[in-house]
Design an enzyme around this catalytic site. Sequence first.
Site, PDB file in Angstrom:
ATOM      1  N   ASP A 159       0.837  -1.202   0.000  1.00 50.16           N
ATOM      2  CA  ASP A 159       0.000   0.000   0.000  1.00 50.16           C
ATOM      3  C   ASP A 159       0.876   1.257   0.000  1.00 50.16           C
ATOM      4  OD1 ASP A 159      -2.065   1.771   0.364  1.00 50.16           O
ATOM      5  OD2 ASP A 159      -2.914   0.771   2.118  1.00 50.16           O
ATOM      6  N   ASP A 230     -10.516   4.076  -1.659  1.00 51.03           N
ATOM      7  CA  ASP A 230     -11.107   3.107  -0.737  1.00 51.03           C
ATOM      8  C   ASP A 230     -12.624   2.977  -0.892  1.00 51.03           C
ATOM      9  OD1 ASP A 230      -8.542   2.983   0.176  1.00 51.03           O
ATOM     10  OD2 ASP A 230      -9.046   3.271   2.283  1.00 51.03           O
TER      11      ASP A 230
HETATM   12  C1  GLA Z   1      -5.449   2.238   2.798  1.00 54.01           C
HETATM   13  C2  GLA Z   1      -5.965   1.101   1.921  1.00 54.01           C
HETATM   14  C3  GLA Z   1      -6.995   0.292   2.674  1.00 54.01           C
HETATM   15  C4  GLA Z   1      -6.379  -0.245   3.971  1.00 54.01           C
HETATM   16  C5  GLA Z   1      -5.796   0.901   4.802  1.00 54.01           C
HETATM   17  C6  GLA Z   1      -5.001   0.365   5.983  1.00 54.01           C
HETATM   18  O1  GLA Z   1      -6.445   3.170   3.064  1.00 54.01           O
HETATM   19  O2  GLA Z   1      -6.497   1.597   0.730  1.00 54.01           O
HETATM   20  O3  GLA Z   1      -7.479  -0.768   1.893  1.00 54.01           O
HETATM   21  O4  GLA Z   1      -5.390  -1.173   3.640  1.00 54.01           O
HETATM   22  O5  GLA Z   1      -4.938   1.723   4.025  1.00 54.01           O
HETATM   23  O6  GLA Z   1      -4.390   1.387   6.705  1.00 54.01           O
END
Ligand code: GLA
Length: 412
Positions: A159, A230
């Site tokens: 990520d 997200d």
């Molecule tokens: C980001 C990702 C999410 C999750 C969070 C965890 O927002 O897009 O899917 O993994 O981080 O902190």
Amino acid sequence: MRTFASLFFAALALTAFTAVSQTPAAPQAPLAPPQVLVAQTPPMGWNSWNYFAGKVTDKNIRDSADQLVATGMKDAGYVYVNIDDTWEGERDASGVLHTNAKFPDMKALADYVHSKGLKIGIYSSPGPKTCGGYAGSLGHEEQDAQLYASWGIDYLKYDLCSFIGDVLEKRAPNDKAEQMRIMIAAYDKMNKALKATGRPIVFSFCQYGWDAVWEWAPSVGGNLWRSTGDITPDWDRIYAIVSQQEGLEAYAGPGHWNDPDMLEVGNGKLSLAENRTHFSMWAMLAAPLLAGNDLPNMKPEIKAILTNRDVIAIDQDRLGKQGARVYSDGEVDVWARHLAGGALAIAVVNAGSDRYATHPFHLNLRKLGLAGQQTAKDLWTGKTMELTEKMPLELASHDVLLVRVDAPKTAK
Ligand code: GLA
């Protein structure tokens, strides 16, 4: 694997036979280890983030693994149990990353998940910190990849998070093209580190669909890449994500998939119709099916959605062709997905809130390239139905008609 193994042993036996029957024995090239291909269909499993977020513990992971088995989800194809952010502790003097108190023994946890016939996934960032502010892999990529492999990890979600502010913006301020090159190199670094472990590990990119990730992710080992920001358990967000996937169908295929984010089925206040539509559309999009709900407290109607074998079969179709939106009429969208053996899946989504302009909706088979009456299976009722040109369809708000036509009659 079995086929590879038997071929391997057959080749060994042949080598032994050749050695005794011919003199002198010709030098034999060592057999290359069989290559294990991952994500030949979109990965299926469960991930901790959408329900537990930062509260996830070792116990939640074990309970979820147990439930995947007990609910029949494992048998339906859900095999990855993925720990998202907030498992990480501190690095020691040698740079080795340790888990935090919520995860006392990652190797034991991985062994437990494997003992259920499941696989286990983990999470990190190419930056110094994850999105939750925990330790990322920057400068420790090889070390972390080796650590994951030593635990028996089968899947890594990587990520971007702090890599944006701490690396991209510092190293190439105001130079988006250079930032993109630096980002690609960072993903490739972990790709090479994972490959060097020799362990098959699904590599999941999470950089929110920036810089046309679908164009370059497969070349640096991406098996799936987030194609959006997200998800949240709200109809508006889910519908917006579905709409954003239009045009990305060319980039998906066996081993490399667009990822419109993990499932929210069973979360928040989604209605049953919305849960059904969400799941149907992820199947139409050949999306990874990573459930994100509270498995020990799953309601029967949610389990019925997540384990609908006909819908899962659309998602997992071996042709791996992602569906596309064919047309919209008023607030109704019609999507189609070509399946192995010439079959066709059709999804009709009523995105209207209460009333909609096209009531009742008249399905236009010609626009789908179909000619005349078509025998279809309604994948939510399980019933056979006949589709006819301009037939009136009554779809409730945010509901879906999802059908499979095994032998479509197409227009000449
Ligand atoms: C980001 C990702 C999410 C999750 C969070 C965890 O927002 O897009 O899917 O993994 O981080 O902190």
